[in-house]
Write a protein that holds these residues in place. Structure first.
Motif, mmCIF file in Angstrom:
data_model
loop_
_atom_site.group_PDB
_atom_site.id
_atom_site.type_symbol
_atom_site.label_atom_id
_atom_site.label_comp_id
_atom_site.label_asym_id
_atom_site.label_seq_id
_atom_site.Cartn_x
_atom_site.Cartn_y
_atom_site.Cartn_z
ATOM 1 N N PHE A 106 0.833 -1.199 0.000
ATOM 2 C CA PHE A 106 0.000 0.000 0.000
ATOM 3 C C PHE A 106 0.873 1.255 0.000
ATOM 4 C CE2 PHE A 106 -2.300 -3.353 2.131
ATOM 5 C CZ PHE A 106 -3.594 -3.249 1.648
ATOM 6 N N ILE A 107 0.352 2.315 -0.610
ATOM 7 C CA ILE A 107 0.894 3.658 -0.435
ATOM 8 C C ILE A 107 -0.268 4.586 -0.108
ATOM 9 C CG2 ILE A 107 3.000 3.459 -1.804
ATOM 10 C CD1 ILE A 107 1.527 4.504 -4.206
ATOM 11 N N GLN A 108 0.050 5.789 0.353
ATOM 12 C CA GLN A 108 -0.988 6.738 0.737
ATOM 13 C C GLN A 108 -1.395 7.620 -0.434
ATOM 14 O OE1 GLN A 108 1.388 8.224 4.146
ATOM 15 N NE2 GLN A 108 -0.502 8.080 5.317
ATOM 16 N N LEU A 157 6.378 5.095 -4.214
ATOM 17 C CA LEU A 157 6.594 6.483 -3.814
ATOM 18 C C LEU A 157 5.399 6.972 -3.004
ATOM 19 C CD1 LEU A 157 7.919 7.913 -7.214
ATOM 20 C CD2 LEU A 157 9.224 6.859 -5.343
ATOM 21 N N GLY A 158 5.658 7.792 -1.986
ATOM 22 C CA GLY A 158 4.566 8.254 -1.134
ATOM 23 C C GLY A 158 4.717 9.698 -0.717
ATOM 24 N N THR A 159 3.588 10.360 -0.547
ATOM 25 C CA THR A 159 3.603 11.765 -0.163
ATOM 26 C C THR A 159 4.166 11.954 1.238
ATOM 27 O OG1 THR A 159 2.275 13.785 -0.021
ATOM 28 C CG2 THR A 159 1.258 11.754 0.785
ATOM 29 N N GLU A 160 4.771 13.122 1.461
ATOM 30 C CA GLU A 160 5.341 13.453 2.768
ATOM 31 C C GLU A 160 4.757 14.743 3.335
ATOM 32 O OE1 GLU A 160 9.760 12.418 3.001
ATOM 33 O OE2 GLU A 160 9.392 12.447 0.836
ATOM 34 N N ARG A 161 3.615 15.155 2.818
ATOM 35 C CA ARG A 161 2.876 16.286 3.355
ATOM 36 C C ARG A 161 1.385 15.947 3.328
ATOM 37 N NH1 ARG A 161 7.399 17.557 4.215
ATOM 38 N NH2 ARG A 161 8.434 19.581 4.019
#
Length: 407
Positions: free
Chosen positions: A88-90, A130-134
């Protein structure tokens, strides 16, 4: 016999896996989204019981709430005995409009993922997530550290004869279905704040195949798959509901079955509710022939880049105008002036605010005029896409210190 069985003597795939996106699970077990996800898992486990992986591209929940993740857990637990390894990713719905730390902890707790971004190798094939950081409303934010990590991971693939798969929730600008300004001006949902940087990184690795979600456009729409100078890109539909150019929002649930062979990758669009293949979304990516780049994507759109800004000076006199030069601005970004050292949150108010959308986007200049602040130390802070709704939304993009002194 299941739909993925091969005749005796027929070549078997090196790896087979499924890609789905945008489940938007709610706290209501009878909600259509939740029922559709159950249908997805039932179809996948029946159609390809020997699958090596199931990959989910974000918007796992509708808003990241605890009750939604509990329902997420119940749905997946019912199939855990027959599901393959699941990754999973966000997406933006998992992180926006709430406490970033709580959302991140829930994601890790319920999905068992240990990081916002990571990679795995499955039977010699590289998978990069790859995943968001905000906690941004619509876009993702990839830090310089994550992009450096991605470059290092892509450098690991030196064989030249195998694909490398990259997964991210939001698509790149002016690429796949739903991410194009040119043919549906009011419905474009591209969304990587580091769009230029990511395209330039991928361009160094011609074996990259990237899957994204976010837009919900039905498979078979224009630009479901595109060949670009920097990657082969696939839009992945959605598990919860779909969007069509003709009708807008519609019920439905679609995704991909992917098979990797020595000389090709087969990407097969699937309608999960009818358990049938989508004739308009059956693709083959050659691993032996050079990519035939779509002419519409020959010159990549590099207009969106890492958001940053500078002030014209480090010191101002009381009453003097303050000019900021910014880049990479989208939607309702704003730049505010605060006392030095402030921690942003719902209860913190800016001393002055200007929005780049009132001056020009993505790059431009704005001018704080007629602000009479006493002498002291201040910071201008670049904030992404929305106002704070909690004390820890994590929307800050960058800050610059400056001083005001008596004339």
């Amino acid at each position: 016999m299941n739909d993925m069985d091969k005749d005796e003597g027929q070549e078997q795939p090196i790896v087979s896996f499924q890609v789905i996106t945008d489940m938007h699970i709610t706290g209501d077990s009878q909600h259509a989204h939740n029922q559709n996800v159950r249908a997805v898992l039932q179809d996948i486990t029946t159609t390809d019981p020997n699958s090596d992986a199931l990959i989910m591209l974000g918007d796992n929940t509708d808003s990241g709430r605890e009750e939604e993740y509990r329902e997420f857990e119940r749905i997946f637990r019912a199939y855990e005995a027959v599901l393959p390894a699941t990754y999973f990713i966000q997406g933006n719905h998992d992180v926006r409009w709430g406490d970033w730390t709580l959302h991140a902890e829930r994601f890790k707790t319920y999905t068992k993922m240990t990081s916002h971004y990571y990679d795995v190798w499955i039977k010699g094939i590289h998978f990069i997530f790859l995943g968001t950081e905000r906690g941004l409303k619509d876009y993702s934010y990839l830090s310089k550290s994550q992009l450096q990590w991605l470059e290092e991971k892509l450098e690991e693939d030196q064989s030249g004869d195998k694909p490398v798969f990259v997964f991210h929730h939001q698509p790149l600008k002016n690429t796949v279905a739903g991410a194009n300004e040119s043919y549906h001006e009011n419905n474009f949902w591209y969304g990587v704040r580091q769009d230029r940087e990511l395209k330039q990184l991928l361009a160094k690795h011609p074996r990259a195949i990237m899957f994204s979600g976010h837009t919900h456009w039905e498979l078979g729409s224009k630009d479901t798959m595109v060949e670009t100078p920097y990657a082969t890109l696939f839009h992945t539909g959605a598990a919860s509901y779909l969007w069509s150019e003709e009708h807008g929002h519609r019920s439905g649930s679609q995704g991909y079955f992917v098979e990797v062979y020595k000389d090709k990758v087969l990407v097969r669009g699937r309608d999960f509710l009818s358990s049938s293949w989508l004739a308009a979304a059956q693709f083959e990516v050659s691993l032996t022939m050079p990519r035939e780049v779509d002419q519409a994507h020959q010159e990549p759109d590099l207009t969106i880049s890492h958001p940053s800004f500078v002030l014209d000076k480090e010191m101002y006199k009381v009453g003097e105008s303050i000019q900021a030069t910014y880049s990479g601005s989208v939607w309702k970004d704003w730049i505010g002036i605060f006392p030095a050292g402030v921690k942003l949150g719902k209860s913190v108010s800016a001393l002055a605010v200007l929005r780049p959308c009132d001056f020009g986007q993505p790059d431009g200049h704005l001018l704080f005029e007629d602000i009479w602040l006493p002498s002291g130390e201040y910071e201008a802070i670049y904030v992404g896409e929305a106002e704070y709704r909690t004390e820890n939304d994590h929307l800050e993009l960058e800050r610059v210190k400056f001083k005001i002194v008596e004339g």
